[in-house]
Design an enzyme around this catalytic site. Structure first.
Site, PDB file in Angstrom:
ATOM      1  N   ASP A 263       0.849  -1.203   0.000  1.00  0.00           N
ATOM      2  CA  ASP A 263       0.000   0.000   0.000  1.00  0.00           C
ATOM      3  C   ASP A 263       0.885   1.255   0.000  1.00  0.00           C
ATOM      4  O   ASP A 263       0.630   2.216  -0.726  1.00  0.00           O
ATOM      5  CB  ASP A 263      -0.996  -0.005   1.180  1.00  0.00           C
ATOM      6  N   ASP A 287       1.306  -7.117 -10.835  1.00  0.00           N
ATOM      7  CA  ASP A 287       0.307  -6.784 -11.860  1.00  0.00           C
ATOM      8  C   ASP A 287      -0.184  -5.352 -11.648  1.00  0.00           C
ATOM      9  O   ASP A 287      -0.218  -4.535 -12.568  1.00  0.00           O
ATOM     10  CB  ASP A 287      -0.867  -7.772 -11.749  1.00  0.00           C
TER      11      ASP A 287
HETATM   12  C1  IPM Z   1      -0.935  -8.467 -17.344  1.00  0.00           C
HETATM   13  C2  IPM Z   1      -2.397  -8.709 -17.494  1.00  0.00           C
HETATM   14  C3  IPM Z   1      -2.696 -10.174 -17.206  1.00  0.00           C
HETATM   15  C4  IPM Z   1      -2.327 -10.431 -15.761  1.00  0.00           C
HETATM   16  C5  IPM Z   1      -4.132 -10.597 -17.516  1.00  0.00           C
HETATM   17  C6  IPM Z   1      -4.537 -10.292 -18.923  1.00  0.00           C
HETATM   18  C7  IPM Z   1      -4.352 -12.061 -17.206  1.00  0.00           C
HETATM   19  O1  IPM Z   1      -3.125  -7.847 -16.692  1.00  0.00           O
HETATM   20  O2  IPM Z   1      -0.139  -9.103 -18.073  1.00  0.00           O
HETATM   21  O3  IPM Z   1      -0.552  -7.649 -16.512  1.00  0.00           O
HETATM   22  O4  IPM Z   1      -3.128 -10.194 -14.855  1.00  0.00           O
HETATM   23  O5  IPM Z   1      -1.205 -10.891 -15.546  1.00  0.00           O
HETATM   24 MG    MG Z   2      -1.907  -6.391 -15.721  1.00  0.00          MG
END
Ligand code: IPM
Ligand code: MG
Length: 404
Positions: A263, A287
């Site tokens: 965070d 992500d």
């Molecule tokens: C990324 C994308 C993917 C993930 C999705 C499309 C599954 O957001 O490559 O960051 O969550 O890894």
């Molecule tokens: Mg992503």
């Protein structure tokens, strides 16, 4: 160790049986180059995917071929379906033939996957499933996502110039573990008859160690600072993460290690992004934080990524999605995919000179004022996807041999 292998992953080229088998039946195979004597040759699997994917991949392919040819490197390209394109063609998001082709090639370049059409599909028939399966099949546990604010684009950032200027960071995201793949997972009905969705954040020590090593090695080649991001004040998986990363630090005395809760990291990234050099984190935090980091640079359309395994082929893709709203309109920014091709050369094949040619060519096209809509600002020249690709190609051609 892992990272050293990752950096110089040059393998002899083979033409696998599946290559021939697939090429007979598949409309996706494009061509197979004839190598000139003395040239190095690599097999590249192209996965254009959905939305703007095919547009940007076809441009990156031309740039790759051109930069390679100037450095004595030739490519055989084989196009295979993934995501929605594969669902439409054969009913699954990642056909076996695509997996075999990818595994047996020297590197894989992916466009993007997903689109409105498949949004309501069942989970196992969603395009995204194909991408996750591909990452697992290739065992690409180390995802490198650089976020660099180019001086030409500093005004495209939503952050103030003085905050954004000079940002140059690398997110090292664990890609094949954690809550994305952890078991148990599912949706069930509990004893009160209420539906419950659940997932598992799980990391084994070896999974943490191998991504941490890649991150330490990466930091060592950059500015020597590594920030490990976790949620060790709440999650057991993060407590182990922090313990293992800390234990490895003694092997990298030249790298300055710090830890940050996720965070706080999310907040610090917009408050003072220049404090970061290399960030290492788990799958889901990576992500989220890599999307946030990308926006500091002004456009998600600029950012490439590399996903690397211990030994097999790497997977290279822009971090943007399939942008179905602009697909097929020649509006997409091809630079993230072009820069992913540069990462393919550098991290996947160890062809640093050809990689540098591409990186330099992108800068030249930007210096010459060319911009796609997502990075356009007054006084620059608005171009479409193809024209931007042409500009980069021209710059690749006109460069004197780049020094590495
Ligand atoms: C990324 C994308 C993917 C993930 C999705 C499309 C599954 O957001 O490559 O960051 O969550 O890894
Ligand atoms: Mg992503």
């Amino acid at each position: 160790m892992a990272a050293a292998a990752l950096q110089t992953n040059i393998r002899p080229v083979k033409v696998p049986a599946t290559f021939r088998a697939v090429s007979k039946q598949s409309p996706f195979r494009v061509r197979c180059a004839v190598a000139s004597p003395g040239n190095k040759r690599y097999n590249i699997t192209l996965l254009p995917g959905d939305g703007i994917g095919p547009e940007v991949v076809s441009i990156a392919k031309n740039v790759l071929r051109q930069a390679g040819s100037l450095e004595g490197v030739e490519f055989s390209f084989q196009e295979m379906p993934i995501g929605g394109a594969a669902l439409d063609l054969v009913g699954v998001p990642l056909p076996e033939e695509t997996i075999s082709a990818a595994k047996e090639s020297d590197a894989v370049l992916l466009g993007a996957i997903g689109g409105y059409k498949w949004d309501n599909n069942e989970k196992h028939l969603r395009p995204e499933k194909g991408l996750l399966q591909l990452r697992a099949a290739l065992k690409v546990f180390a995802n490198l996502r650089p976020a660099t604010v180019l001086s030409q684009l500093v005004d495209a950032s939503t952050l103030k110039r003085e905050v954004a200027e000079g940002v140059d960071l690398m997110v090292v995201r664990e890609l094949t573990g954690g809550i994305y793949f952890g078991e148990p997972r599912g949706i069930k009905t509990n004893e009160n008859g209420e539906e419950v969705g659940f997932n598992t954040e799980v990391y084994a020590a070896h999974e943490i160690d191998r991504i941490a090593r890649v991150a330490f090695e990466t930091a060592r080649k950059r500015r020597g600072k590594l920030c490990s991001v976790d949620k060790a004040n709440v999650l057991e998986a993060s407590i182990l993460w922090r313990k293992r990363v800390t234990a490895l630090a003694s092997e990298y005395p030249d790298v300055e290690l710090s830890h940050m809760y996720v965070d706080n990291a999310a907040m610090q990234l917009v408050r003072d992004p220049k404090q970061f050099d290399t960030i290492v984190t788990n799958n889901i935090f990576g992500d989220i934080l890599s999307d946030e980091a990308s926006m500091i640079t002004g456009s998600i359309g600029m950012l490439p990524s590399a996903s690397l395994s211990d030994s097999g082929p790497g997977l290279f893709e822009p971090i943007h999605g399939s942008a179905p709203d602009i697909a097929g309109q020649d509006k997409a920014n091809p630079l993230a995919t072009i820069l992913s091709a540069a990462m393919l050369l550098k991290y996947g094949l160890g062809e640093e000179k050809a990689a540098k040619r591409i990186e330099d060519a992108v800068l030249v096209a930007l210096n010459n004022g060319f911009r796609t809509g997502d990075i356009y600002s007054a006084g620059t020249k608005l171009v479409g996807c193809k024209a931007m690709g042409e500009e980069v190609l021209k710059s690749v051609d006109s460069q004197v041999p780049a020094s590495v």
